[in-house]
Design a protein around this motif. Structure first.
Motif, mmCIF file in Angstrom:
data_model
loop_
_atom_site.group_PDB
_atom_site.id
_atom_site.type_symbol
_atom_site.label_atom_id
_atom_site.label_comp_id
_atom_site.label_asym_id
_atom_site.label_seq_id
_atom_site.Cartn_x
_atom_site.Cartn_y
_atom_site.Cartn_z
ATOM 1 N N ALA A 84 0.763 -1.216 0.136
ATOM 2 C CA ALA A 84 0.049 -0.155 -0.134
ATOM 3 C C ALA A 84 0.984 1.247 -0.072
ATOM 4 O O ALA A 84 1.715 1.588 0.914
ATOM 5 N N PHE A 85 0.798 2.066 -1.104
ATOM 6 C CA PHE A 85 1.552 3.194 -1.117
ATOM 7 C C PHE A 85 0.876 4.595 -0.799
ATOM 8 O O PHE A 85 -0.198 4.971 -1.347
ATOM 9 N N VAL A 86 1.271 5.093 0.300
ATOM 10 C CA VAL A 86 0.486 6.215 0.980
ATOM 11 C C VAL A 86 0.436 7.471 -0.113
ATOM 12 O O VAL A 86 1.780 7.696 -0.755
ATOM 13 N N VAL A 87 -0.649 8.180 -0.178
ATOM 14 C CA VAL A 87 -0.439 9.251 -1.204
ATOM 15 C C VAL A 87 -1.251 10.253 -0.312
ATOM 16 O O VAL A 87 -1.887 10.038 0.602
ATOM 17 N N ASP A 88 -0.921 11.622 -0.823
ATOM 18 C CA ASP A 88 -1.774 12.845 -0.459
ATOM 19 C C ASP A 88 -3.199 12.935 -0.651
ATOM 20 O O ASP A 88 -3.930 13.109 0.264
ATOM 21 N N ALA A 89 -3.283 12.625 -1.756
ATOM 22 C CA ALA A 89 -4.620 12.499 -2.574
ATOM 23 C C ALA A 89 -4.688 11.788 -3.774
ATOM 24 O O ALA A 89 -3.693 11.644 -4.317
ATOM 25 N N LEU A 90 -5.634 11.279 -4.004
ATOM 26 C CA LEU A 90 -6.135 10.723 -5.348
ATOM 27 C C LEU A 90 -6.880 11.598 -6.149
ATOM 28 O O LEU A 90 -8.212 12.037 -5.526
ATOM 29 N N ASP A 91 -6.671 12.037 -7.264
ATOM 30 C CA ASP A 91 -7.031 12.892 -8.104
ATOM 31 C C ASP A 91 -7.991 12.385 -9.092
ATOM 32 O O ASP A 91 -9.145 13.086 -9.445
ATOM 33 N N ASP A 92 -7.712 11.642 -10.190
ATOM 34 C CA ASP A 92 -8.290 11.137 -11.176
ATOM 35 C C ASP A 92 -7.751 10.110 -11.820
ATOM 36 O O ASP A 92 -6.886 9.412 -11.532
ATOM 37 N N VAL A 93 -8.739 9.339 -12.761
ATOM 38 C CA VAL A 93 -8.056 8.405 -13.807
ATOM 39 C C VAL A 93 -8.350 8.943 -15.016
ATOM 40 O O VAL A 93 -9.631 9.423 -15.433
ATOM 41 N N ALA A 94 -7.335 8.689 -15.931
ATOM 42 C CA ALA A 94 -7.535 9.442 -17.097
ATOM 43 C C ALA A 94 -6.502 8.741 -17.955
ATOM 44 O O ALA A 94 -5.498 8.300 -17.867
ATOM 45 N N GLU A 95 -7.211 8.839 -19.531
ATOM 46 C CA GLU A 95 -6.193 8.324 -20.612
ATOM 47 C C GLU A 95 -5.310 9.370 -21.057
ATOM 48 O O GLU A 95 -5.866 10.307 -21.399
ATOM 49 N N LEU A 96 -3.967 9.042 -20.834
ATOM 50 C CA LEU A 96 -2.990 10.126 -21.016
ATOM 51 C C LEU A 96 -1.945 9.435 -22.127
ATOM 52 O O LEU A 96 -1.469 8.378 -22.061
ATOM 53 N N ALA A 97 -1.110 10.412 -22.837
ATOM 54 C CA ALA A 97 0.100 10.154 -23.458
ATOM 55 C C ALA A 97 1.274 10.533 -22.579
ATOM 56 O O ALA A 97 1.446 11.854 -22.436
ATOM 57 N N ALA A 98 2.130 9.519 -22.570
ATOM 58 C CA ALA A 98 3.376 9.708 -21.876
ATOM 59 C C ALA A 98 4.295 10.288 -22.465
ATOM 60 O O ALA A 98 4.459 9.962 -23.744
ATOM 61 N N GLN A 99 5.028 11.233 -22.272
ATOM 62 C CA GLN A 99 6.349 11.896 -22.894
ATOM 63 C C GLN A 99 7.485 11.470 -22.085
ATOM 64 O O GLN A 99 7.690 11.509 -20.928
ATOM 65 N N PRO A 100 8.659 11.277 -22.830
ATOM 66 C CA PRO A 100 9.925 11.082 -22.150
ATOM 67 C C PRO A 100 10.373 12.410 -21.347
ATOM 68 O O PRO A 100 10.002 13.483 -21.768
#
Length: 144
Positions: A84-100
């Motif tokens: 379980a990786f602790v996060v401050d907040a969960l914002d969204d789920v989105a389809e995105l294009a990763a850039q290097p």
């Protein structure tokens, strides 16, 4: 090529995690400290009749232990173990294009170990991070 990402915040930084790495997102209950565990292991928690190792994600990335109690987390199975990786907040789920990542981007702490690309959800840059790189003892991690 676009991919589905979970967008969250860790140590105030927007991050994105590939959905294929996410088993679930949870609200954490009690975390039991684990004696002699690596410094960024907060302890163990029970989630749906399963024991998971709780990772201080911000502490792992910045080198400074988090002061806030863990509340939300991303659960991932890595090499047969659940974390379980602790996060401050969960914002969204989105389809995105990763850039290097641009070679000129200087990342401090262990951000450089975990970050592999950038995405831009809602016009804000977010680092794509590899959760496996945050597991103490992992070959890709220098967090011990």
């Amino acid at each position: 090529m676009s991919e589905l990402f979970l967008v969250a915040r860790i140590a105030g930084q927007a991050v994105a995690v590939a959905s294929r790495s996410v088993e679930s997102v949870v609200d954490l209950g009690e975390v039991t400290p684990a004696p002699l565990a690596a410094r960024h292991v907060l302890g163990l928690a029970t989630l749906r009749s399963r024991i998971v190792t709780v990772i201080d994600t911000a502490g792992t990335l910045t080198g400074e232990a988090s002061a806030a109690p863990p509340r939300r987390a991303i659960v991932s199975a890595i090499e047969g173990h659940h974390y379980a990786f602790v996060v401050d907040a969960l914002d969204d789920v989105a389809e995105l294009a990763a850039q290097p990542l641009d070679p000129g981007i200087a990342l401090s702490g262990h951000w450089a170990d975990a970050a592999s690309a950038l995405v831009e959800p809602a016009g804000e840059a977010a680092l794509v991070i590899d959760l496996a790189a945050l597991v103490p003892g992992n070959l890709h991690s220098r967090c011990n």
